[in-house]
Design a protein around this motif. Sequence first.
Motif, mmCIF file in Angstrom:
data_model
loop_
_atom_site.group_PDB
_atom_site.id
_atom_site.type_symbol
_atom_site.label_atom_id
_atom_site.label_comp_id
_atom_site.label_asym_id
_atom_site.label_seq_id
_atom_site.Cartn_x
_atom_site.Cartn_y
_atom_site.Cartn_z
ATOM 1 N N UNK A 125 7.579 1.173 28.811
ATOM 2 C CA UNK A 125 8.731 1.392 28.034
ATOM 3 C C UNK A 125 7.884 1.545 26.464
ATOM 4 N N UNK A 126 8.279 2.467 25.806
ATOM 5 C CA UNK A 126 7.465 2.803 24.643
ATOM 6 C C UNK A 126 8.594 2.335 23.227
ATOM 7 N N UNK A 127 7.756 1.784 22.252
ATOM 8 C CA UNK A 127 8.608 1.317 20.940
ATOM 9 C C UNK A 127 7.894 1.328 19.887
ATOM 10 N N UNK A 128 8.479 0.961 18.849
ATOM 11 C CA UNK A 128 7.879 0.707 17.575
ATOM 12 C C UNK A 128 8.720 -0.401 16.862
ATOM 13 N N UNK A 129 7.819 -0.976 15.825
ATOM 14 C CA UNK A 129 8.257 -1.975 14.918
ATOM 15 C C UNK A 129 7.738 -1.549 13.430
ATOM 16 N N UNK A 130 8.546 -1.413 12.664
ATOM 17 C CA UNK A 130 8.366 -1.143 11.387
ATOM 18 C C UNK A 130 8.485 -2.248 10.333
ATOM 19 N N UNK A 131 7.678 -2.783 9.755
ATOM 20 C CA UNK A 131 7.415 -3.693 8.640
ATOM 21 C C UNK A 131 7.346 -3.181 7.316
ATOM 22 N N UNK A 132 8.482 -3.345 6.618
ATOM 23 C CA UNK A 132 8.527 -2.646 5.421
ATOM 24 C C UNK A 132 8.023 -3.892 4.424
ATOM 25 N N UNK A 133 6.961 -3.472 3.610
ATOM 26 C CA UNK A 133 6.476 -4.604 2.652
ATOM 27 C C UNK A 133 6.886 -4.312 1.308
ATOM 28 N N UNK A 134 7.192 -5.530 0.392
ATOM 29 C CA UNK A 134 7.171 -5.440 -1.055
ATOM 30 C C UNK A 134 5.951 -6.132 -1.638
ATOM 31 N N UNK A 135 6.185 -6.170 -2.938
ATOM 32 C CA UNK A 135 5.031 -6.697 -3.767
ATOM 33 C C UNK A 135 5.247 -8.157 -4.349
ATOM 34 N N UNK A 136 6.539 -8.793 -3.897
ATOM 35 C CA UNK A 136 6.784 -10.055 -4.435
ATOM 36 C C UNK A 136 6.058 -11.154 -3.769
ATOM 37 N N UNK A 189 5.661 4.104 4.880
ATOM 38 C CA UNK A 189 6.631 3.204 5.118
ATOM 39 C C UNK A 189 6.274 1.816 5.039
ATOM 40 N N UNK A 190 5.340 1.498 5.639
ATOM 41 C CA UNK A 190 4.804 0.205 5.877
ATOM 42 C C UNK A 190 3.722 0.302 6.946
ATOM 43 N N UNK A 193 0.981 -0.965 0.078
ATOM 44 C CA UNK A 193 -0.018 0.003 -0.128
ATOM 45 C C UNK A 193 0.971 1.146 0.301
ATOM 46 N N UNK A 194 2.192 1.228 0.347
ATOM 47 C CA UNK A 194 2.946 2.375 0.750
ATOM 48 C C UNK A 194 3.309 3.098 -0.644
ATOM 49 N N UNK A 195 2.898 2.324 -1.811
ATOM 50 C CA UNK A 195 3.099 2.951 -3.338
ATOM 51 C C UNK A 195 1.963 4.038 -3.358
#
Length: 582
Positions: free
Chosen positions: A571-582, A285-286, A25-27
């Motif tokens: 404790x605060x944090x984040x996880x970024x999952x960057x996705x592709x189209x393959x 970004x994902x 979707x980030x496209x």
Amino acid sequence: MKRSLFFSAIATVVVVLLLIGVGGFYWINSQSPLSLLRGGTTNTPEAAIFVPKQAPAMVSLLVNPEKLESLRQLAARPSDRRQSRQELERFKSSLLASSSLDYRQDIQPWLGEEVTLALTSPDIDRDVTNGNQPGYLMVLTSRNPAKSREFLQLLFSQRAIAGRDLVSETYQGVNIFSDRDRVNAGAHSRAPLQERISLVGAAVGDRFILFANHPKVLREAINNVQAPDLSLNDSAQYQHALSLLPTERIGIIFLNLPQVTTLLGKEPQEQIYDSQIIGLKLNPQGIVAETSIAAANQIELAPTGKMLSEPVQALQYLPTTTNLAIAGLDLSYLQNTNLNQLWRQITTVLSGSSNDAISRLIAQPLAKLQDSWGLNISQDIFSWVQGEYALGMLPQKDASTSADWIFVAEKSEGTDLAIERFNAIAENRGLSITPLFSGEQKIYAWTQLNTVPSSPSELGDRSLLTLKAKVQGVYTTIDKYEIFTSSVAAMDAALKAAETDSLLKSSQFQSAIKAIPQPNQGYLYLDLPRSREILERQLPLVKLLEVAAKPFFDKTQSITVSSYGDRTDVLQGGIVLRLGSN
């Protein structure tokens, strides 16, 4: 067993809709009018009124699945659109595998904006003699009460036709339907509970359709709504955790950490952190999973680690082919932080040992050096790293060789003494300190000279002995950094990265860290396609997750983890999952 098939399908559907439905979707341009691209909805899980306070876990999708699918279709190429539709239809049909009902005809017209799945109890009847049977509860919101009630009746009618006994009861004014497998059991049968109950369902009011794996679970869900202070929604712990999340999200995961510990079969120990909530949102970004892990009452957290207001420049010496990168500030202080408190609790639950947890995580790539040199990584290396650091693992050339690593540390007052100590240890172990050049940069290799026989020569039958140098480590100083590597080739890669293709300049890495707030405590960056084999070997759980959500793992290009914030109670944090189209 049959009782678990329905809920296994549901769990897969909920998780997959949270993950693969947004792949690619980030496209889409960030100015798209679709509200989902601004993060998600501002809803909180309505189903929390049915879930008991002590439930180990709850997962909620807070957007209609069709909206996620529409977003995916806008982003994807034609071939990916076909694959996406096939994947989603497969997951939808699994819900109705034991009936002739159709998702688009029988569910889509009434399904609302929320699908929630909760693990309500580790054991429904709390009877150890018949084994543990976890309680599962699913709540669907309805936008058309007549259609949703019609679906409920059709579902159980179809299951009765398929050969199951249908039972109906009224509890607190709610009609509860359940079906059971037909088994030959006498009046005094002690057949296990899970071999008899298959599925339970009820419509509660005009808003909710509930399913469970036993009537007791549904009866307790109804009690939780009618009696004050029983539901998760009435929990101060849950409401506090919820208040820490960003307002826009497409899904929420809530974990009761002491209950999860018990569910894993571990003895309850001192819990510094007692709850975790994860909010999933979308951005260019994902998928961004923002998490808050709250401390138990009256337990004071350790201070946060040193914070970064810009990317770690030491990453310029890690090439773009790096599998795993860890970067931050001040390793000498890391063991005294709230992040290390969390890792101690996690590793105690998973492995039974909490010794030096976070240092072992970061030092894992250096394990071979630690073993062969007799070093204490925490004392001999981390103690003098008071500025920036970056650690990277490179791809393995083949299964017979160990992965190369690069460690970069900003110079401090203790750096020169540390290198003198390394040189002294090397000499005591019979190693030579050999100066070399990589381009114009002078480097030093700790080498071990070994004699090896050569092949017969023209000198006759006599074999010659030759000397072969085995590199145990390489280091150099450049600008304000000390660079340590496992081989000359890795050092070459580090020096070339700074000139051409460093991870720091990578668009993929920059895209991942862009979604992480500043200041932060650094990053753990994982290139998933390149490191999948290593992860599967080190963490068998990864292989299990891949099987459960293969389409999502196939699309995930990178995972970036960071912690941030300066609160004393969470404790605060984040996880970024960057996705592709393959």
